[in-house]
Design a protein around this motif. Structure first.
Motif, mmCIF file in Angstrom:
data_model
loop_
_atom_site.group_PDB
_atom_site.id
_atom_site.type_symbol
_atom_site.label_atom_id
_atom_site.label_comp_id
_atom_site.label_asym_id
_atom_site.label_seq_id
_atom_site.Cartn_x
_atom_site.Cartn_y
_atom_site.Cartn_z
ATOM 1 N N SER B 248 22.091 -19.170 -72.892
ATOM 2 C CA SER B 248 23.584 -18.850 -72.699
ATOM 3 C C SER B 248 24.452 -19.915 -72.420
ATOM 4 O O SER B 248 25.635 -20.013 -72.281
ATOM 5 C CB SER B 248 23.689 -17.873 -71.294
ATOM 6 N N GLY B 249 23.684 -21.476 -72.270
ATOM 7 C CA GLY B 249 24.530 -22.543 -71.699
ATOM 8 C C GLY B 249 24.719 -22.779 -70.453
ATOM 9 O O GLY B 249 24.890 -23.921 -70.060
ATOM 10 N N LEU B 250 24.011 -21.790 -69.607
ATOM 11 C CA LEU B 250 24.009 -22.098 -68.058
ATOM 12 C C LEU B 250 22.869 -22.818 -67.832
ATOM 13 O O LEU B 250 21.845 -22.755 -68.521
ATOM 14 C CB LEU B 250 23.878 -20.910 -67.278
ATOM 15 N N THR B 251 23.166 -23.702 -66.625
ATOM 16 C CA THR B 251 21.802 -24.498 -66.394
ATOM 17 C C THR B 251 20.961 -23.706 -65.551
ATOM 18 O O THR B 251 21.437 -23.254 -64.745
ATOM 19 C CB THR B 251 22.410 -25.843 -65.611
ATOM 20 N N LEU B 252 19.774 -23.582 -66.070
ATOM 21 C CA LEU B 252 18.758 -22.914 -65.416
ATOM 22 C C LEU B 252 17.427 -23.830 -64.900
ATOM 23 O O LEU B 252 17.041 -24.376 -65.640
ATOM 24 C CB LEU B 252 17.971 -21.805 -66.243
ATOM 25 N N ASP B 253 17.533 -23.865 -63.633
ATOM 26 C CA ASP B 253 16.256 -24.655 -63.138
ATOM 27 C C ASP B 253 15.852 -24.186 -61.922
ATOM 28 O O ASP B 253 16.626 -24.293 -60.981
ATOM 29 C CB ASP B 253 16.987 -26.151 -63.130
ATOM 30 N N ASP B 254 14.741 -23.578 -61.761
ATOM 31 C CA ASP B 254 14.366 -22.843 -60.560
ATOM 32 C C ASP B 254 15.709 -21.940 -60.084
ATOM 33 O O ASP B 254 16.231 -22.141 -59.057
ATOM 34 C CB ASP B 254 13.888 -23.730 -59.610
ATOM 35 N N GLY B 255 16.206 -21.231 -61.032
ATOM 36 C CA GLY B 255 17.224 -20.524 -60.687
ATOM 37 C C GLY B 255 18.576 -20.811 -61.177
ATOM 38 O O GLY B 255 18.499 -21.665 -62.081
ATOM 39 N N VAL B 256 19.608 -20.000 -61.119
ATOM 40 C CA VAL B 256 20.937 -20.252 -61.825
ATOM 41 C C VAL B 256 21.521 -21.424 -60.913
ATOM 42 O O VAL B 256 21.889 -21.271 -59.970
ATOM 43 C CB VAL B 256 21.852 -19.133 -61.865
ATOM 44 N N VAL B 257 21.689 -22.691 -61.677
ATOM 45 C CA VAL B 257 22.237 -23.868 -61.097
ATOM 46 C C VAL B 257 23.741 -23.574 -60.847
ATOM 47 O O VAL B 257 24.379 -23.494 -61.870
ATOM 48 C CB VAL B 257 21.766 -24.962 -61.724
ATOM 49 N N CYS B 258 24.184 -24.130 -59.738
ATOM 50 C CA CYS B 258 25.682 -23.791 -59.265
ATOM 51 C C CYS B 258 26.139 -25.058 -58.444
ATOM 52 O O CYS B 258 25.505 -25.632 -57.954
ATOM 53 C CB CYS B 258 25.871 -22.513 -58.300
ATOM 54 N N ASP B 259 27.694 -25.149 -58.521
ATOM 55 C CA ASP B 259 28.238 -26.110 -57.658
ATOM 56 C C ASP B 259 28.372 -25.609 -56.372
ATOM 57 O O ASP B 259 27.726 -24.577 -56.028
ATOM 58 C CB ASP B 259 29.542 -26.478 -58.389
ATOM 59 N N ALA B 260 29.131 -26.423 -55.579
ATOM 60 C CA ALA B 260 29.278 -26.177 -54.133
ATOM 61 C C ALA B 260 29.741 -24.841 -53.677
ATOM 62 O O ALA B 260 29.718 -24.155 -52.745
ATOM 63 C CB ALA B 260 29.920 -27.192 -53.227
ATOM 64 N N ARG B 261 30.567 -24.222 -54.661
ATOM 65 C CA ARG B 261 31.242 -22.681 -54.506
ATOM 66 C C ARG B 261 30.676 -21.819 -55.317
ATOM 67 O O ARG B 261 31.100 -20.792 -55.360
ATOM 68 C CB ARG B 261 32.716 -23.103 -54.891
ATOM 69 N N CYS B 262 29.232 -21.927 -55.569
ATOM 70 C CA CYS B 262 28.206 -21.078 -56.212
ATOM 71 C C CYS B 262 28.772 -20.685 -57.517
ATOM 72 O O CYS B 262 28.729 -19.443 -57.982
ATOM 73 C CB CYS B 262 27.976 -19.924 -55.167
ATOM 74 N N ARG B 263 29.581 -21.474 -58.090
ATOM 75 C CA ARG B 263 29.874 -21.199 -59.444
ATOM 76 C C ARG B 263 29.051 -22.013 -60.388
ATOM 77 O O ARG B 263 28.524 -23.357 -60.373
ATOM 78 C CB ARG B 263 31.262 -21.976 -59.653
ATOM 79 N N ALA B 264 28.492 -20.965 -61.432
ATOM 80 C CA ALA B 264 27.570 -21.578 -62.632
ATOM 81 C C ALA B 264 28.213 -22.192 -63.613
ATOM 82 O O ALA B 264 27.761 -23.003 -64.504
ATOM 83 C CB ALA B 264 26.555 -20.818 -62.994
ATOM 84 N N ALA B 265 29.579 -21.704 -64.023
ATOM 85 C CA ALA B 265 30.523 -22.154 -65.001
ATOM 86 C C ALA B 265 31.698 -21.626 -64.868
ATOM 87 O O ALA B 265 31.889 -20.672 -63.823
ATOM 88 C CB ALA B 265 29.606 -21.493 -66.410
ATOM 89 N N ARG B 266 32.558 -21.629 -65.775
ATOM 90 C CA ARG B 266 33.941 -21.179 -65.680
ATOM 91 C C ARG B 266 33.885 -19.696 -65.544
ATOM 92 O O ARG B 266 33.089 -18.897 -66.461
ATOM 93 C CB ARG B 266 34.976 -21.659 -66.639
ATOM 94 N N HIS B 267 34.239 -18.910 -64.475
ATOM 95 C CA HIS B 267 34.324 -17.515 -64.324
ATOM 96 C C HIS B 267 32.734 -17.038 -64.312
ATOM 97 O O HIS B 267 32.533 -15.733 -64.362
ATOM 98 C CB HIS B 267 35.002 -16.624 -65.637
ATOM 99 N N VAL B 268 31.953 -17.947 -63.971
ATOM 100 C CA VAL B 268 30.601 -17.382 -63.704
ATOM 101 C C VAL B 268 29.993 -17.731 -62.320
ATOM 102 O O VAL B 268 29.925 -18.960 -62.195
ATOM 103 C CB VAL B 268 29.499 -17.748 -64.689
ATOM 104 N N TYR B 269 29.621 -16.702 -61.227
ATOM 105 C CA TYR B 269 29.008 -17.174 -60.075
ATOM 106 C C TYR B 269 27.434 -16.700 -59.967
ATOM 107 O O TYR B 269 26.994 -15.662 -60.640
ATOM 108 C CB TYR B 269 29.655 -16.505 -59.021
ATOM 109 N N ALA B 270 26.966 -17.307 -58.919
ATOM 110 C CA ALA B 270 25.618 -16.581 -58.862
ATOM 111 C C ALA B 270 25.277 -16.496 -57.263
ATOM 112 O O ALA B 270 25.876 -17.191 -56.560
ATOM 113 C CB ALA B 270 24.227 -17.473 -59.316
ATOM 114 N N VAL B 271 24.367 -15.541 -56.905
ATOM 115 C CA VAL B 271 24.543 -15.091 -55.491
ATOM 116 C C VAL B 271 23.110 -14.601 -55.172
ATOM 117 O O VAL B 271 22.248 -13.919 -56.161
ATOM 118 C CB VAL B 271 25.576 -13.841 -55.224
#
Ligand code: FAD
Ligand code: SF4
Lengths: 71, 387
Positions: B248-271
């Motif tokens: 999908s283009g998201l970074t996956l490394d022991d989970g969905v890798v997110c920035d400090a705001r829990c954002r994995a990509a534009r308009h995509v979050y993980a929780v």
């Protein structure tokens, strides 16, 4: 708007998030930390805190019933 | 106003959807979950449900109709199979696609298996209601249980099975249970608690292969000898449920890798359990597997979708119930170099301990001491944040 609060002591896991969020509405029993409801119909200025507590409670032990003022 | 699509209808997904509504989000909120059940709670599975104290339906997180009342559209029994971030669409296993304005990934974990034990009748993992039902049914006719893995889940299952009257052995390579979560001293206290209740701890032992007799499990061969067992539970951790996001283009490394705001990509979050986000204060990626994080992170993600733009900086918290002891853990006590008792009572089964690295408190452990734990929480926060 009225807000009625109920707690299910059987479900409570004593996490205390509710007391941190709304200390005027919730307390914890001394011996086992189970939630103790201080105010089952808190005033409007506490509603935001109480909603936050219900959302955060990791045991879904806080039940809210909301009614518009007209009811 | 754009629409929010949440994939994964359990603790974290549910709380995100609810928090959006409670904070006044007026767009469509859709919650899609692979399991056929309405969102339910997992912590009781290894405790009340396994013990038979609760019927399965008590684990349901919200009364029927509550989600519809909040205007949350729920699709159950449907699995997301792929994500297209350019078209902003998620494909489901029935061939349909759902568009999104913002996407929340809340797909949790899948139990890790041990190759040699996979597919063997009588060997169990525990993550869902069905898993628990199957295990409970088998324990009813069994005498000896072996639990592979002395983590939180393995310890809880061992304690519950013991209360059900079984002979229980816990097999783990580590010297004491749960040391990776609570450190060696508290781990040693837990070991004593389990032994006092008649559980055999096979520490420093590696599970190697099942012993099978007539197609059924008969025991576990370990690096320290063989243990007889009628039922085996494998509780050796879990892996984030992200296979469907490969490519999908998201970074996956022991989970969905997110920035400090829990954002994995534009308009995509993980929780929740699946999210590995950049912890600004610790300066590293962190992924938490606990029930409180599911709801707290959900509040943070809902806030950030609505424009709060705030980093997620929780104090980790989990609890566990074993042999009538409720242990509560704040912070990261396993990173400490010593523990200091701060609240002791005449009753040795009740205490609060602070775990310190140098002079700095890094964790708090409460043993049957809920109120004391809450008081000690202030040691780990600067007091400016509520949690
Ligand atoms: C037996 C057990 C006992 C526990 N006890 C405790 C405890 O005492 N204290 C504590 O703090 N924590 C405990 N936990 C941990 C806690 O339950 C988890 O942290 C919590 O469930 C995480 O919630 P989540 O929503 O992130 O993930 P999950 O609860 O794993 O939910 C993820 C959901 O997403 C669904 N899903 C996955 N892939 C897809 C897909 N492709 N499409 C659609 N849906 C999908 C799954 O079917 C699942 O329903 C326990 C966990 C277990 C299993
Ligand atoms: S937050 Fe929930 S579980 Fe924790 S003490 Fe309050 S009611 Fe109990």
């Amino acid at each position: 708007m009225t807000l009625k609060v109920e707690v299910d002591e059987q479900r409570c896991v004593s996490a205390g998030h509710c007391v941190t969020s709304a200390p005027d509405v919730f307390d914890q029993r001394d011996d086992d930390g189970v939630v103790h409801l201080l105010d089952g119909a808190p005033p409007e200025r506490r509603h935001e805190q109480v909603r936050e507590a219900a959302l955060l409670c990791p045991a879904a032990a806080i039940l809210l019933r909301e009614r518009d003022g007209s009811a | 106003m754009s629409d929010v699509l949440v994939i994964g209808a359990s603790a974290a997904g549910l709380a995100t959807a609810e928090a959006l509504r409670r904070r006044g989000f007026g767009g469509t909120v859709r919650l899609v979950g692979a399991e056929p059940h309405p969102p339910y709670d997992r912590p009781p599975l290894s405790k009340q449900v396994l013990l038979g104290d609760w019927e399965a339906d008590r684990t349901v997180l919200r009364p029927p109709g509550a989600l519809a009342d909040l205007g949350i559209e729920t699709t159950l029994g449907r699995r997301a199979v792929s994500l297209d971030t350019a078209r902003r669409e998620v494909a489901l296993d029935d061939g349909t696609s759902l568009p999104y304005g913002d996407l929340v990934l809340a797909t949790g974990l899948t139990p890790r298996r041990i190759g040699a034990f996979a597919e063997q009748a009588g060997v169990h993992t525990v993550r869902t209601l069905e898993d628990t039902g199957r295990l409970r049914a088998e324990l009813a006719g069994a005498r000896r249980l072996s639990v592979i893995g002395g983590g939180v889940l393995g310890c809880e299952i061992a304690a519950s099975a013991r209360r059900l009257g079984l002979d229980v052995t816990v097999i783990d390579p580590a010297p004491v249970p749960m040391a990776d979560r609570v450190g060696p001293e508290i781990g040693a206290m837990l070991a004593e608690l389990h032994r006092d209740h008649g559980i055999v701890l096979m520490s420093g032992a590696e599970a190697e292969a099942p012993v099978v007799s007539g197609g059924r499990i008969a025991g576990v061969r370990t690096s320290k000898g063989t243990v007889e067992a009628d039922v085996v539970v494998v509780a050796v951790g879990s892996t984030p449920a992200t296979e469907w996001l490969e490519g999908s283009g998201l970074t996956l490394d022991d989970g969905v890798v997110c920035d400090a705001r829990c954002r994995a990509a534009r308009h995509v979050y993980a929780v929740g359990d699946v999210a590995r986000w950049w912890h600004e204060e610790q300066g590293r990626y962190v992924r938490l597997e606990n029930r409180s994080n599911a709801t707290e992170q959900a509040l943070a993600v809902a806030g950030n979708i609505l424009g709060a733009d705030r980093p997620y900086l929780p104090v980790p918290y989990f609890w566990t119930d074993q042999h009538g002891v409720r242990m509560q853990v704040l912070g990261r006590p396993a990173e400490a170099d010593r523990i200091r008792m701060v609240e002791r009572t005449p009753d040795p089964r009740k205490f609060v301990a602070v775990a310190e690295a140098g002079e700095r408190p890094v964790g708090v452990v409460g043993w049957n001491s809920a109120r004391g734990l809450r008081r000690a929480r202030a040691l780990l926060t600067d007091g400016s944040r509520p949690h």
